[in-house]
Each structure stands twice: as structure tokens, then as C-alpha cells.
Write a protein that holds these residues in place. Structure first.
Motif, short mmCIF file in Angstrom:
data_model
loop_
_atom_site.label_atom_id
_atom_site.label_comp_id
_atom_site.label_asym_id
_atom_site.label_seq_id
_atom_site.Cartn_x
_atom_site.Cartn_y
_atom_site.Cartn_z
N SER A 1 0.82 -1.20 0.00
CA SER A 1 0.00 0.00 0.00
C SER A 1 0.86 1.26 0.00
O SER A 1 0.60 2.21 -0.75
N LEU A 2 1.92 1.26 0.84
CA LEU A 2 2.81 2.42 0.89
C LEU A 2 3.56 2.58 -0.44
O LEU A 2 3.74 3.71 -0.92
N GLU A 3 3.95 1.47 -1.05
CA GLU A 3 4.67 1.55 -2.32
C GLU A 3 3.82 2.20 -3.41
O GLU A 3 4.29 3.08 -4.15
N ILE A 4 2.58 1.79 -3.52
CA ILE A 4 1.70 2.36 -4.55
C ILE A 4 1.41 3.82 -4.25
O ILE A 4 1.46 4.68 -5.15
N ALA A 5 1.12 4.13 -2.99
CA ALA A 5 0.86 5.52 -2.60
C ALA A 5 2.07 6.40 -2.88
O ALA A 5 1.95 7.52 -3.38
N ARG A 6 3.25 5.87 -2.57
CA ARG A 6 4.50 6.62 -2.79
C ARG A 6 4.70 6.91 -4.28
O ARG A 6 5.08 8.01 -4.67
N ASN A 7 4.42 5.92 -5.12
CA ASN A 7 4.56 6.13 -6.56
C ASN A 7 3.61 7.21 -7.07
O ASN A 7 3.98 8.03 -7.92
N CYS A 8 2.38 7.20 -6.58
CA CYS A 8 1.41 8.22 -7.01
C CYS A 8 1.89 9.63 -6.65
O CYS A 8 1.77 10.56 -7.47
N ILE A 9 2.43 9.79 -5.45
CA ILE A 9 2.91 11.11 -5.02
C ILE A 9 4.21 11.48 -5.71
O ILE A 9 4.45 12.66 -6.03
N LEU A 10 5.06 10.51 -5.99
CA LEU A 10 6.25 10.79 -6.80
C LEU A 10 5.84 11.34 -8.15
O LEU A 10 6.43 12.31 -8.65
N GLY A 11 4.82 10.74 -8.76
CA GLY A 11 4.33 11.23 -10.04
C GLY A 11 3.78 12.64 -9.94
O GLY A 11 4.02 13.48 -10.80
N LYS A 12 3.06 12.90 -8.85
CA LYS A 12 2.47 14.23 -8.67
C LYS A 12 3.56 15.30 -8.59
O LYS A 12 3.50 16.33 -9.28
N VAL A 13 4.56 15.07 -7.74
CA VAL A 13 5.60 16.09 -7.52
C VAL A 13 6.53 16.18 -8.73
O VAL A 13 6.93 17.28 -9.13
N TYR A 14 6.85 15.06 -9.34
CA TYR A 14 7.69 15.07 -10.54
C TYR A 14 7.03 15.88 -11.65
O TYR A 14 7.67 16.72 -12.29
N ASN A 15 5.76 15.64 -11.89
CA ASN A 15 5.06 16.34 -12.97
C ASN A 15 4.84 17.81 -12.64
O ASN A 15 4.88 18.67 -13.53
N ALA A 16 4.61 18.11 -11.36
CA ALA A 16 4.48 19.52 -10.96
C ALA A 16 5.79 20.26 -11.21
O ALA A 16 5.80 21.40 -11.70
N ARG A 17 6.91 19.61 -10.89
CA ARG A 17 8.22 20.23 -11.14
C ARG A 17 8.43 20.44 -12.64
O ARG A 17 8.96 21.46 -13.08
N TRP A 18 8.00 19.46 -13.45
CA TRP A 18 8.14 19.59 -14.90
C TRP A 18 7.36 20.79 -15.42
O TRP A 18 7.83 21.51 -16.30
N VAL A 19 6.17 21.04 -14.86
CA VAL A 19 5.38 22.20 -15.27
C VAL A 19 6.14 23.49 -14.98
O VAL A 19 6.16 24.41 -15.80
N LEU A 20 6.78 23.56 -13.82
CA LEU A 20 7.55 24.76 -13.47
C LEU A 20 8.77 24.90 -14.37
O LEU A 20 9.07 26.01 -14.86
N GLU A 21 9.48 23.81 -14.62
CA GLU A 21 10.65 23.87 -15.48
C GLU A 21 10.29 24.28 -16.91
O GLU A 21 11.01 25.03 -17.56
N ARG A 22 9.16 23.79 -17.37
CA ARG A 22 8.71 24.15 -18.72
C ARG A 22 8.40 25.64 -18.80
O ARG A 22 8.70 26.32 -19.80
N ALA A 23 7.80 26.18 -17.73
CA ALA A 23 7.48 27.60 -17.70
C ALA A 23 8.76 28.45 -17.72
O ALA A 23 8.83 29.48 -18.40
N ILE A 24 9.77 28.02 -16.96
CA ILE A 24 11.04 28.74 -16.94
C ILE A 24 11.68 28.73 -18.32
O ILE A 24 12.19 29.75 -18.81
N ARG A 25 11.64 27.57 -18.96
CA ARG A 25 12.26 27.44 -20.27
C ARG A 25 11.58 28.31 -21.33
O ARG A 25 12.24 28.96 -22.14
N ASP A 26 10.25 28.34 -21.30
CA ASP A 26 9.50 29.00 -22.37
C ASP A 26 9.16 30.46 -22.08
O ASP A 26 8.93 31.23 -23.02
N HIS A 27 9.12 30.86 -20.79
CA HIS A 27 8.62 32.20 -20.47
C HIS A 27 9.48 32.89 -19.41
O HIS A 27 8.96 33.59 -18.55
N SER A 28 10.77 32.70 -19.46
CA SER A 28 11.65 33.23 -18.41
C SER A 28 11.59 34.75 -18.30
O SER A 28 11.83 35.31 -17.23
N MET A 29 11.26 35.44 -19.41
CA MET A 29 11.21 36.90 -19.39
C MET A 29 9.88 37.44 -18.86
O MET A 29 9.76 38.62 -18.58
N GLN A 30 8.88 36.56 -18.70
CA GLN A 30 7.55 37.00 -18.27
C GLN A 30 7.24 36.64 -16.83
O GLN A 30 6.16 36.98 -16.33
#
Length: 343
Positions: free
Chosen positions: A104-133
Motif C-alpha cells: 500500500s505504501l509503495e503504490i501511494a508513494r509512486n502516485c505522489i512521486l508522479g504528482k511532484v515530478y510532474n508539478a516540477r516539470w510544469v515549473l521547469e517548462r514555464a522557466i524554459r519557455d517564459h523566463s522573461m515574463q
């Protein structure tokens, strides 16, 4: 693989749904305003209070077409589904794994890893594409925090620890979310995540689309034979689709948050379609709801390469793919649940 069909959204509060032969018919004040063949549908979502005929409910149940009822503001009310699908062995494996602390902990951990990993990707994509804004330094600091949080999440030894790390990461992510809103800042200012009720237009949009995605995930879980109410991170509670709430975590940022940001930044919506009630709740009007639903349908048709399968799938298929992968893991066909990690 399940064919991605259409979801029929009924946005009028006064619509009544009935069956005529093999068609769903929409009435408003006893006047027919539309009809659609049942074989073209995978689900019906109604935002009204008038209801549905028993004949249509039965026809949908026989054809495994889900019926979901929401308030006009998008709050979940009820869901009707047909016969239980899947086999008893898979569900028994699901129930056993939910009671096994390690699995149960393993599956829950994977779900939250996905959440935080993808949230970080959204931020990194914003920095890459809109750093001046935007304030790139502030957003980069948040991204670095999420990067460090991934290590803590990976090494968490209990669900209590996991929830703590997830809460901190969500707070940091939403703390810079306003930076990602590049247009219409006056109408769509964001000061933090709030719900029940949402008190600003951005939160109203997020809550609305989260509900739509949760409904899709619930359908996907039922389709592969899993019980949406038995989760791993979210505790079991009567009437709550706990497993759906687990699986939505990995898709929130990369699918819903990016979608909402796109609506705002591309000026596909405006602030004029929101109103505020006396209790502070911010509501969308019918025109905006129809616009968001139409664009959401278009979003689901976009084709991506699934990061684990390495195959092209539509966004709308991703919940079904993840449900299928979870079922395969529970059956013992996979060594672990391959969370959705978008790149």
C-alpha cells in the motif's frame, strides 16, 4: 484497448434525459432540444437537477455507459454505473494489497512521486519557455524544492511521512502558480489553492476540471475491473472514490493545471463569466462551463507518447492506461506500478 468515445455533457440546469429507442433524448420544459445515439457514448455527465428516466438509466447500465450527476457549479453528487466488471480474483488482490502496509505504501508513494515530478516539470517548462515574463529565480527555487522533495518521498517510511512531504510540495508549487498566469492577471489572480468552495476564478476552474478528470479515472478503474472506492493513500470512506483520488495525483499538474493555464494565457476565457456569492464562492456561468467542457473534450483528443508504454495514445486514454497498468501490477505481471512521469 478501450476505444475513446464521447462524453455527453448536459450543462443546462433544467434538462431532463430520456430514452427513445437507441437514443438519449434531452428535453427542456418538455421540448426536445437534442438527441444522440447511445452507441456513440462512453459516459453522460449532467449538471442539472431534473434527472433521468429509469429507462435511460437501465439502458446505460446495460451498455456500461456511466451516468454522473454534478451540481451546476461542478460539485460531485452521485454516480450510476452498470454491472461490476472484472473478476473477483483481481478485486481480491486489490483488497489484500490495500491492507498490506508495504504494498500500500509503495503504490501511494509512486502516485505522489508522479504528482511532484510532474508539478516540477510544469515549473521547469514555464522557466524554459517564459523566463522573461515571470520571476524565473522564484520559480526555479520552487522547482529545486520539489526536486529535493522527490528524494524524501522516495525514502518515506510511512503514509504519515508521505502526506507531510506531499503537503509541503503542494504548498510550494501553488505558492508560485500565480507566476505561471501570464495574461489577464487582474481577472485571474491566484493567491493559493482553496476549495469547498473555491473563492477565485482560478480555483473555480481547477476544482471544476479536477472533478471531470476524477470522473474519467473512476470510469477507467471500473472498466479494468478495479474498485474505485478502495485506495492506498486516500483512506476508505463510504461514497468516496479513494482509488480515483490516488490516481488523479499523478495527472493533476501535467493535465489539469496546464489545461487551465492554457485557457487563461491564450485568452480563451475571460473573467466576465464568473460571479461571486454572498458566502464568497466563485461560480462559472453556463456559457463558460460549455466553453471549458468543449475545450476539455478537444484536450482529451490530443495525441502524446506514453512515457512507459512508448506508444502514442490520446490524453483521454491516459486514465485507462494507468488503470490497466495498476491492474497488471496487482496481478503480478509487473514488478511495480509504473506511475505516469511526463517529460
Amino acid at each position: 484497448m478501450k476505444k475513446l468515445l464521447n462524453t455527453l455533457y448536459i450543462t443546462s440546469e433544467n434538462s431532463y434525459l430520456a430514452l427513445d429507442g437507441e437514443n438519449v433524448v434531452v428535453f427542456e420544459d418538455k421540448t426536445e432540444i437534442g438527441r444522440l445515439p447511445l452507441h456513440n457514448l462512453e459516459g453522460i455527465v449532467s449538471f442539472g437537477y431534473r434527472g433521468t428516466s429509469p429507462a435511460l438509466m437501465g439502458a446505460c447500465a446495460d451498455r456500461n455507459i456511466s451516468l454522473c450527476y454534478l451540481t451546476p457549479q461542478g460539485k460531485f453528487l452521485a454516480r450510476i454505473s452498470g454491472k461490476i466488471r472484472g473478476n473477483v480474483v483481481l478485486r481480491q488482490q486489490q483488497y489484500d494489497s490495500s491492507r498490506d502496509e508495504k504494498i500500500s505504501l509503495e503504490i501511494a508513494r509512486n502516485c505522489i512521486l508522479g504528482k511532484v515530478y510532474n508539478a516540477r516539470w510544469v515549473l521547469e517548462r514555464a522557466i524554459r519557455d517564459h523566463s522573461m515574463q515571470l520571476d524565473a529565480e522564484q520559480v526555479k527555487a520552487a522547482s529545486d524544492f520539489l526536486k529535493n522533495a522527490l528524494v524524501l518521498i522516495q525514502n518515506s517510511q510511512s503514509k504519515e511521512q508521505l502526506r507531510g512531504y506531499e503537503g509541503e510540495a503542494a504548498s510550494i508549487y501553488f505558492g508560485v502558480f500565480d507566476q505561471l498566469i501570464l495574461q489577464q492577471k487582474k481577472d485571474f489572480a491566484f493567491r493559493g489553492r482553496n476549495k469547498r468552495p473555491p473563492t477565485d476564478p482560478v480555483n473555480a476552474l481547477l476544482s471544476f476540471v479536477y472533478t471531470l478528470l476524477t470522473n474519467s479515472i473512476t470510469s477507467a478503474l471500473e472498466t479494468v475491473g478495479l474498485d474505485p472506492c478502495v485506495g492506498y493513500l486516500h483512506t476508505d470512506r463510504p461514497g468516496r472514490a479513494s482509488l480515483s483520488l490516488d490516481l488523479i495525483e499523478e495527472l493533476r499538474a501535467v493535465l489539469v493545471d496546464r489545461f487551465v493555464l492554457s485557457l487563461i494565457n491564450r485568452k480563451m476565457i475571460s473573467g466576465k463569466n464568473f460571479s461571486k456569492k454572498e458566502n464568497g464562492a466563485v461560480l462559472m456561468d453556463d456559457e463558460l462551463r460549455r466553453k471549458v467542457l468543449a475545450e476539455w473534450q478537444n484536450k482529451k483528443k490530443e495525441v502524446i507518447t506514453h512515457p512507459y508504454l512508448k506508444e502514442k495514445v490520446e490524453w483521454g486514454m491516459v486514465p485507462y492506461v494507468q488503470a490497466m497498468l495498476l491492474a497488471r501490477y496487482l496481478r503480478g505481471d509487473l514488478d511495480g506500478y509504473p506511475v505516469f512521469l511526463w517529460k
